[in-house]
Design an enzyme around this catalytic site. Structure first.
Site, mmCIF file in Angstrom:
data_model
loop_
_atom_site.group_PDB
_atom_site.id
_atom_site.type_symbol
_atom_site.label_atom_id
_atom_site.label_comp_id
_atom_site.label_asym_id
_atom_site.label_seq_id
_atom_site.Cartn_x
_atom_site.Cartn_y
_atom_site.Cartn_z
ATOM 1 N N ASP A 1 -9.732 2.758 2.200
ATOM 2 C CA ASP A 1 -9.668 2.079 3.500
ATOM 3 C C ASP A 1 -10.203 2.955 4.629
ATOM 4 O O ASP A 1 -10.933 2.497 5.498
ATOM 5 C CB ASP A 1 -8.221 1.693 3.827
ATOM 6 N N GLY B 1 -12.917 -7.034 10.397
ATOM 7 C CA GLY B 1 -12.810 -6.085 9.299
ATOM 8 C C GLY B 1 -13.666 -6.382 8.085
ATOM 9 O O GLY B 1 -13.464 -5.752 7.043
ATOM 10 N N LYS C 1 0.802 -1.222 0.000
ATOM 11 C CA LYS C 1 0.000 0.000 0.000
ATOM 12 C C LYS C 1 0.837 1.275 0.000
ATOM 13 O O LYS C 1 0.365 2.323 -0.446
ATOM 14 C CB LYS C 1 -0.966 -0.005 1.188
#
Length: 249
Positions: free
Chosen positions: A105, A230, A65
């Site tokens: 995110d 999550g 990322k």
């Protein structure tokens, strides 16, 4: 021609993204395909992109990322401030591919966490310092929650796991695990926090969603803490990714 999308990262055996988007495309009759692209080195990204016809977007997961940002032509303001990208929109112009990075995110995390919050949640411990951690810190800042990073190798201003005493645990009623510890297939692992200091006032949020109940969550539940995985964050960030891919660059 069918549009192509996918996920880059390594490893990808834990990911539900392909299932999610495949079901979405079928349900909504979208002429597109979503694939997993496990790459062992981020330097192979340009080659991957050049080989896939009509590739219009990629998701990015661990461990790339942050490293992926150097391959992009443009980065959105949010992603630039966060310092991490998990969505890439690809535009083809005269045979050249233009790549723009975004971060969905923080949106997925904030939206999924918000219903759990109470007025006494003012401080949070964020376990891990990678790309997901940066998005979580950004989201918590937007929610007015102070954050402290916890790492095995803490930088100045961060804490080590050994630093987590009763005072710190009592002050920080929200604990977010952004590390891959406990992720399938190594489901027995968990962050080395002092679980015996958790209380029913704590909220323990694990970005890991496979398995559904991680060891981190299990140990927190034993102390009466409220827990969440999550998966909702995954779904919410995926929907935001689709919005990004569907809009003009």
């Amino acid at each position: 021609m069918k549009s192509n999308y996918g996920l880059i990262g390594f490893p990808l055996g834990h990911s539900f993204s392909e299932i999610y988007f495949t079901e979405k495309f079928e349900k909504e009759e979208i002429d597109a395909k979503y694939s997993l692209f496990p790459i062992g080195n981020i330097n192979s990204l340009p080659s991957l992109i050049s080989k896939i016809d009509n590739l219009e977007g990629l998701n990015v997961t661990i461990p790339y990322k942050e490293d992926v940002m150097r391959f992009l032509d443009e980065i959105s303001e949010d992603a630039s401030e966060i310092g991490a990208v998990n969505v890439i929109k690809i535009k083809n112009e005269n045979g050249q591919k233009f790549l723009k990075g975004y971060n969905s995110d923080y949106v997925g995390f904030a939206d999924s966490l918000h219903p759990l919050l109470r007025k006494d949640i003012n401080n949070a411990l964020v376990l891990g310092t990678g790309g997901a951690s940066k998005a979580v810190v950004y989201a918590l800042k937007g929610l007015g929650i102070n954050t402290t990073l916890v790492s095995r190798q803490p930088k100045e201003g961060d804490l080590s796991y050994d630093d987590l005493d009763n005072e710190i645990m009592t002050r920080n009623l929200l604990i977010v695990n952004t590390t891959p510890l406990g992720m399938f297939p190594k489901v027995e692992a968990c962050a080395p926090i002092p679980y015996h200091l958790l209380t029913p006032l704590h909220i323990c949020y694990d970005l890991v969603y496979n398995p559904e109940v991680t060891e981190f969550m299990h140990r927190a539940e034993e102390r009466g803490a409220r827990v969440k995985n999550g998966l909702e964050m995954l779904y919410r960030q995926a929907e935001r990714a689709w919005e990004i891919w569907s809009q003009p660059i």
